[in-house]
Design an enzyme around this catalytic site. Structure first.
Site, PDB file in Angstrom:
ATOM      1  CB  ALA A  86      -1.239   0.415   1.126  1.00 43.17           C
ATOM      2  CB  ALA A  87       2.552   3.156   2.896  1.00 43.30           C
ATOM      3  NE  ARG A 142      -2.089   9.134  -8.963  1.00 41.82           N
ATOM      4  CZ  ARG A 142      -2.281   8.474  -8.513  1.00 41.82           C
ATOM      5  NH1 ARG A 142      -2.022   7.462  -9.330  1.00 41.82           N
ATOM      6  NH2 ARG A 142      -1.755   8.437  -7.192  1.00 41.82           N
ATOM      7  CD  GLU A 179       6.755  -7.003  -2.098  1.00 42.30           C
ATOM      8  OE1 GLU A 179       6.697  -7.744  -1.232  1.00 42.30           O
ATOM      9  OE2 GLU A 179       6.414  -5.625  -1.896  1.00 42.30           O
ATOM     10  CB  CYS A 207      -7.909  -5.880   5.613  1.00 49.00           C
ATOM     11  SG  CYS A 207      -6.937  -4.508   5.989  1.00 49.00           S
ATOM     12  CB  VAL A 225      16.658  -4.260   0.035  1.00 48.50           C
ATOM     13  CG1 VAL A 225      17.311  -3.275   0.168  1.00 48.50           C
ATOM     14  CG2 VAL A 225      15.774  -3.627  -1.398  1.00 48.50           C
ATOM     15  CG  ASP A 269       1.166  -2.028   8.638  1.00 54.67           C
ATOM     16  OD1 ASP A 269       0.266  -1.573   8.787  1.00 54.67           O
ATOM     17  OD2 ASP A 269       1.080  -3.260   8.168  1.00 54.67           O
ATOM     18  CE1 TYR A 315     -35.667   7.324  14.009  1.00 56.60           C
ATOM     19  CE2 TYR A 315     -37.202   8.935  13.557  1.00 56.60           C
ATOM     20  CZ  TYR A 315     -36.493   8.790  14.038  1.00 56.60           C
ATOM     21  OH  TYR A 315     -38.179   6.954  14.244  1.00 56.60           O
ATOM     22  NE  ARG A 319     -30.391  12.741  26.492  1.00 55.76           N
ATOM     23  CZ  ARG A 319     -31.778  12.542  25.911  1.00 55.76           C
ATOM     24  NH1 ARG A 319     -31.897  11.505  25.057  1.00 55.76           N
ATOM     25  NH2 ARG A 319     -32.502  12.362  26.708  1.00 55.76           N
TER      26      ARG A 319
END
Length: 459
Positions: free
Chosen positions: A12-13, A23, A36, A46, A83, A289, A432, A448
């Protein structure tokens, strides 16, 4: 000559950073090389429990972008390449090709991104490396576990640990018709909840047929004559197992960073500034992570390994690497999970975390229903709320319930990020209708009650 960016880690990161940088800058301005060590890139870790449990297909369905798709965007992605050393003074990394006889080579960089992820905790116990014992962190791990389950001669599973990973894997194994025993050191499962809320999770797990043993100190994984796991031993008993799953959490994978002298926090995660740049290093960034992040409620950094954070880190890093500007301000510690039909969520601080940073607080717990009580199939929901004494500032919320419970925690996450008091929360204009909520949403009912508790506590 194009600048050279090296990215270590293809999930991901790392790949979010590489993609965002691409980009913003073309290959003539920025050459990107990514390493990788596994077989997959840009995937949803996940989703692994739901793949293992047969709820979703895998591994292809869990992959957001393949290596070929990344390469089509002129990213030099080198798979199955690990690496092994960072040479920050010379601006280079040494990598070993895992499927090419261990061939090693150096690659130069001008800018470096560390996205090395985390590793499952695997305590040094007898038998912990036996066949049939699995950590679950990557798609490779998921595939190995499924292979073991497919070949297993029996239907008994032991999960060690009852955090998010342990609980989700227990559910996955139940769906595979395994008899599941969860062994956990804690007083209650889900140490990410306060014990009184964890007790509700424990009761629900037992009701689902999952044997949950608390205060269990695992001493060994016992093996058969062929070196395969056959049971898990604790100080008090033995639990037969045809497969063992480690669900004790993860630690940042920062061995490379530590060897290179980069700054680490208390959990072993890399320390960065708001731009995700590693502290004290002009051209090194880190995310996902392997880093610690700022807890906006507690006011200090901690390790919170979640894919939501990792993708945001990557976006921030990619913008900054490409010469733009972005920051990651921090987190409030929001997480949601489930075990079968029980939804479990939290955000902000637990009681012991609030005490640890010197906060005085009040707590309230309410029981309500996930929609109007008169609407068919209304199910109970428990909400626990922490508020700072005197100020009434919201400090944390925990929710345990059935359908519609978990995502309600997002209301509290927004309130925490905005620094709202529980009294301010009472008048939030939430949606609601009887099929979705009581006229007073359970989170507002808790607000409350918390407001009344703050007033009763006085100065």
């Amino acid at each position: 000559m194009a600048e050279r960016l090296v990215v270590i880690g293809g999930d991901a990161a790392g790949m979010a950073a590489a993609s965002q940088a691409r980009r913003l800058k073309g290959p003539g301005e920025l050459a990107i090389t990514a390493f990788e060590r596994g077989h997959f890139t840009s995937y949803s870790a996940c989703g692994i429990p739901y793949w293992v449990g047969g709820k979703v297909d895998g591994p292809a369905a869990l992959i957001a972008r393949t290596p070929e798709e990344h390469r089509a965007r002129t990213i030099d992605l080198r798979m199955r390449t690990e690496v092994t050393e960072l040479d920050l003074e010379r601006g280079r990394v040494r990598a070993r090709a895992l499927d090419d006889g261990g061939r090693e080579s150096w690659t130069d960089f001008d800018k470096l991104v560390l996205a090395t992820g985390a590793r499952p905790l695997r305590p040094p116990l007898p038998g912990i490396e036996a066949r049939g014992v699995h950590g679950v962190q990557t798609l490779d791990d998921g595939r190995a576990l499924i292979d073991t389950l497919t070949a297993s001669p029996g239907r008994r599973a032991v999960v060690i640990g009852a955090g998010y990973i342990g609980v989700e894997m227990a559910e996955a194994l139940v769906h595979r018709d395994y008899a599941v025993t969860v062994l956990d050191r804690g007083e209650q499962p889900m140490s990410t909840l306060d014990p009184d809320m964890g007790a509700r999770v424990h009761a629900a797990m037992c009701g689902l047929g999952i044997e949950t043993v608390r205060r269990a100190v695992v001493t060994a994984v016992l093996t058969d004559d062929e070196g395969r796991a056959r049971a898990v031993a604790t100080e008090d008993a033995e639990y037969p197992a045809d497969v063992v799953v480690l669900g004790m959490g993860v630690r940042p994978e920062t061995a490379l960073a530590e060897a290179a002298g980069l700054p680490l926090g208390e959990s072993g995660g890399l320390l960065t500034d708001l731009s995700m740049r590693v502290r004290g290093r002009e051209n090194v960034w880190a995310g996902g992570d392997c880093v610690e992040v700022l807890d906006l409620v507690a006011g200090h950094t901690r390790h919170l390994p979640l894919g939501t954070h990792a993708n945001k880190h990557g976006q921030v890093i990619g913008a900054n690497v490409a010469g733009g500007y972005a920051t990651f301000p921090g987190v409030v510690g929001t997480a949601v999970s489930k075990v079968c039909d029980l939804e479990i969520a939290r955000t902000g601080l637990l009681e012991h975390q609030a005490r640890a940073v010197g906060l005085e607080f009040v707590t309230v717990t309410i029981e309500s229903t996930h929609h109007a009580g008169y609407y068919p199939k209304a199910r109970p929901m428990h909400v626990k709320m922490l508020a700072e004494r005197r100020t009434g500032r919201l400090l944390g919320v925990q929710i345990v319930g059935r359908e519609g419970a978990g995502k309600r925690v997002d209301i509290a996450a927004v309130a925490l990020t905005a620094g709202m008091t529980v009294e301010q929360m009472i008048m939030l204009d939430l949606g609601y209708a009887p099929p979705f909520s009581p006229v007073w949403d359970p989170v507002l009912v808790a607000a409350r009650k918390a407001t009344a508790a703050v007033r009763a506590a006085g100065v």
